[in-house]
Design a protein around this motif. Structure first.
Motif, PDB file in Angstrom:
ATOM      1  N   ALA A  42       0.842  -1.205   0.000  1.00 47.90           N
ATOM      2  CA  ALA A  42       0.000   0.000   0.000  1.00 47.90           C
ATOM      3  C   ALA A  42       0.874   1.250   0.000  1.00 47.90           C
ATOM      4  N   ARG A  43       1.972   1.249   0.769  1.00 47.91           N
ATOM      5  CA  ARG A  43       2.896   2.386   0.793  1.00 47.91           C
ATOM      6  C   ARG A  43       3.488   2.625  -0.590  1.00 47.91           C
ATOM      7  N   ASP A  44       3.915   1.555  -1.253  1.00 48.01           N
ATOM      8  CA  ASP A  44       4.504   1.688  -2.576  1.00 48.01           C
ATOM      9  C   ASP A  44       3.493   2.233  -3.587  1.00 48.01           C
ATOM     10  N   GLU A  45       2.244   1.758  -3.494  1.00 48.36           N
ATOM     11  CA  GLU A  45       1.192   2.259  -4.391  1.00 48.36           C
ATOM     12  C   GLU A  45       0.925   3.742  -4.135  1.00 48.36           C
ATOM     13  N   LEU A  46       0.916   4.148  -2.863  1.00 45.54           N
ATOM     14  CA  LEU A  46       0.688   5.558  -2.537  1.00 45.54           C
ATOM     15  C   LEU A  46       1.845   6.430  -3.004  1.00 45.54           C
ATOM     16  N   ARG A  47       3.071   5.937  -2.900  1.00 45.43           N
ATOM     17  CA  ARG A  47       4.223   6.693  -3.404  1.00 45.43           C
ATOM     18  C   ARG A  47       4.131   6.879  -4.916  1.00 45.43           C
ATOM     19  N   TYR A  48       3.752   5.812  -5.613  1.00 42.59           N
ATOM     20  CA  TYR A  48       3.590   5.900  -7.064  1.00 42.59           C
ATOM     21  C   TYR A  48       2.508   6.927  -7.418  1.00 42.59           C
ATOM     22  N   GLU A  49       1.389   6.864  -6.714  1.00 41.76           N
ATOM     23  CA  GLU A  49       0.299   7.816  -6.961  1.00 41.76           C
ATOM     24  C   GLU A  49       0.746   9.249  -6.668  1.00 41.76           C
ATOM     25  N   GLN A  50       1.511   9.450  -5.597  1.00 41.08           N
ATOM     26  CA  GLN A  50       2.006  10.784  -5.267  1.00 41.08           C
ATOM     27  C   GLN A  50       2.911  11.312  -6.377  1.00 41.08           C
ATOM     28  N   ARG A  52       2.917  10.416  -9.509  1.00 43.43           N
ATOM     29  CA  ARG A  52       2.087  10.676 -10.689  1.00 43.43           C
ATOM     30  C   ARG A  52       1.337  11.998 -10.548  1.00 43.43           C
ATOM     31  N   LEU A  53       0.813  12.248  -9.349  1.00 44.09           N
ATOM     32  CA  LEU A  53       0.075  13.493  -9.127  1.00 44.09           C
ATOM     33  C   LEU A  53       1.001  14.710  -9.175  1.00 44.09           C
ATOM     34  N   LEU A  54       2.213  14.572  -8.681  1.00 49.45           N
ATOM     35  CA  LEU A  54       3.164  15.687  -8.755  1.00 49.45           C
ATOM     36  C   LEU A  54       3.514  16.003 -10.207  1.00 49.45           C
ATOM     37  N   LEU A  55       3.698  14.960 -11.016  1.00 53.95           N
ATOM     38  CA  LEU A  55       3.965  15.190 -12.441  1.00 53.95           C
ATOM     39  C   LEU A  55       2.770  15.850 -13.117  1.00 53.95           C
ATOM     40  N   GLU A  56       1.577  15.383 -12.779  1.00 50.71           N
ATOM     41  CA  GLU A  56       0.374  15.970 -13.354  1.00 50.71           C
ATOM     42  C   GLU A  56       0.225  17.433 -12.936  1.00 50.71           C
ATOM     43  N   LYS A  57       0.518  17.712 -11.681  1.00 54.42           N
ATOM     44  CA  LYS A  57       0.451  19.091 -11.184  1.00 54.42           C
ATOM     45  C   LYS A  57       1.429  19.976 -11.944  1.00 54.42           C
ATOM     46  N   SER A  58       2.628  19.464 -12.162  1.00 55.93           N
ATOM     47  CA  SER A  58       3.629  20.230 -12.910  1.00 55.93           C
ATOM     48  C   SER A  58       3.140  20.515 -14.321  1.00 55.93           C
ATOM     49  N   ALA A  59       2.537  19.510 -14.935  1.00 57.24           N
ATOM     50  CA  ALA A  59       2.042  19.697 -16.302  1.00 57.24           C
ATOM     51  C   ALA A  59       0.924  20.728 -16.344  1.00 57.24           C
ATOM     52  N   TRP A  60       0.021  20.675 -15.358  1.00 56.23           N
ATOM     53  CA  TRP A  60      -1.108  21.602 -15.346  1.00 56.23           C
ATOM     54  C   TRP A  60      -0.667  23.030 -15.033  1.00 56.23           C
ATOM     55  N   SER A  61       0.408  23.194 -14.307  1.00 57.28           N
ATOM     56  CA  SER A  61       0.828  24.542 -13.932  1.00 57.28           C
ATOM     57  C   SER A  61       1.964  25.073 -14.798  1.00 57.28           C
ATOM     58  N   ALA A  62       2.309  24.363 -15.849  1.00 58.80           N
ATOM     59  CA  ALA A  62       3.380  24.823 -16.729  1.00 58.80           C
ATOM     60  C   ALA A  62       2.975  26.155 -17.376  1.00 58.80           C
ATOM     61  N   TYR A  63       3.927  27.055 -17.462  1.00 52.55           N
ATOM     62  CA  TYR A  63       3.649  28.395 -17.980  1.00 52.55           C
ATOM     63  C   TYR A  63       3.069  28.336 -19.389  1.00 52.55           C
ATOM     64  N   SER A  64       3.616  27.484 -20.240  1.00 50.13           N
ATOM     65  CA  SER A  64       3.124  27.405 -21.620  1.00 50.13           C
ATOM     66  C   SER A  64       1.666  26.957 -21.661  1.00 50.13           C
ATOM     67  N   ARG A  65       1.274  26.047 -20.770  1.00 49.68           N
ATOM     68  CA  ARG A  65      -0.116  25.601 -20.737  1.00 49.68           C
ATOM     69  C   ARG A  65      -1.022  26.730 -20.260  1.00 49.68           C
ATOM     70  N   ILE A  66      -0.582  27.451 -19.232  1.00 52.00           N
ATOM     71  CA  ILE A  66      -1.385  28.573 -18.726  1.00 52.00           C
ATOM     72  C   ILE A  66      -1.575  29.618 -19.817  1.00 52.00           C
ATOM     73  N   GLU A  67      -0.510  29.904 -20.523  1.00 54.44           N
ATOM     74  CA  GLU A  67      -0.594  30.879 -21.608  1.00 54.44           C
ATOM     75  C   GLU A  67      -1.548  30.393 -22.705  1.00 54.44           C
ATOM     76  N   ARG A  68      -1.461  29.124 -23.074  1.00 51.48           N
ATOM     77  CA  ARG A  68      -2.330  28.574 -24.122  1.00 51.48           C
ATOM     78  C   ARG A  68      -3.791  28.615 -23.682  1.00 51.48           C
ATOM     79  N   VAL A  69      -4.080  28.234 -22.435  1.00 50.09           N
ATOM     80  CA  VAL A  69      -5.462  28.262 -21.944  1.00 50.09           C
ATOM     81  C   VAL A  69      -5.981  29.699 -21.939  1.00 50.09           C
ATOM     82  N   ALA A  70      -5.153  30.637 -21.494  1.00 48.77           N
ATOM     83  CA  ALA A  70      -5.567  32.042 -21.470  1.00 48.77           C
ATOM     84  C   ALA A  70      -5.884  32.531 -22.875  1.00 48.77           C
TER      85      ALA A  70
END
Length: 92
Positions: A42-50, A52-70
Motif C-alpha cells: 500500500a505504501r509503494d502504491e501511494l508513493r507511485y500515486e504521489q 504521478r500526481l506531482l507530475l500531473e500538477k507540474s504539467a497543469w501549472s506549466a507556464y506554456s499551458r497557462i498561456e495557451r489556456v488564457a
C-alpha cells in the motif's frame, strides 16, 4: 515415588504448553509478516500515486499551458501599447 509422578506430569504439561506457545507465536509471526507486506505494498502504491500526481500538477501549472489556456479558452491577449496604462507609484 509419588513425587516423581507429579514431577513427570508437571514437566509433561510444561512441554505441551511450551509447544502450544511456539505454535501460537509462529502463527502470529506469519500473520504480522503478511500484514507488513500488505502495508508495504500500500505504501509503494501511494508513493507511485504521489509521484504521478506531482507530475500531473507540474504539467497543469506549466507556464506554456497557462498561456495557451488564457489565449485559446479565455480569449485573452497581450494588450497593445495604446491599451496599456501606467499607474505611478505613490511615495509616502
Amino acid at each position: 515415588m509419588k513425587g516423581g509422578k507429579h514431577l513427570v506430569v508437571v514437566l509433561w504439561l510444561a512441554t505441551i504448553v511450551s509447544a502450544l506457545a511456539v505454535v501460537y507465536s509462529t502463527q502470529r509471526s506469519r500473520e504480522l509478516t503478511a500484514q507488513l507486506m500488505q502495508a508495504q505494498k500500500a505504501r509503494d502504491e501511494l508513493r507511485y500515486e504521489q509521484e504521478r500526481l506531482l507530475l500531473e500538477k507540474s504539467a497543469w501549472s506549466a507556464y506554456s499551458r497557462i498561456e495557451r489556456v488564457a489565449r485559446e479558452e479565455l480569449k485573452m491577449r497581450v494588450p497593445s501599447p495604446a491599451e496599456r496604462v501606467l499607474v505611478p507609484a505613490e511615495h509616502n
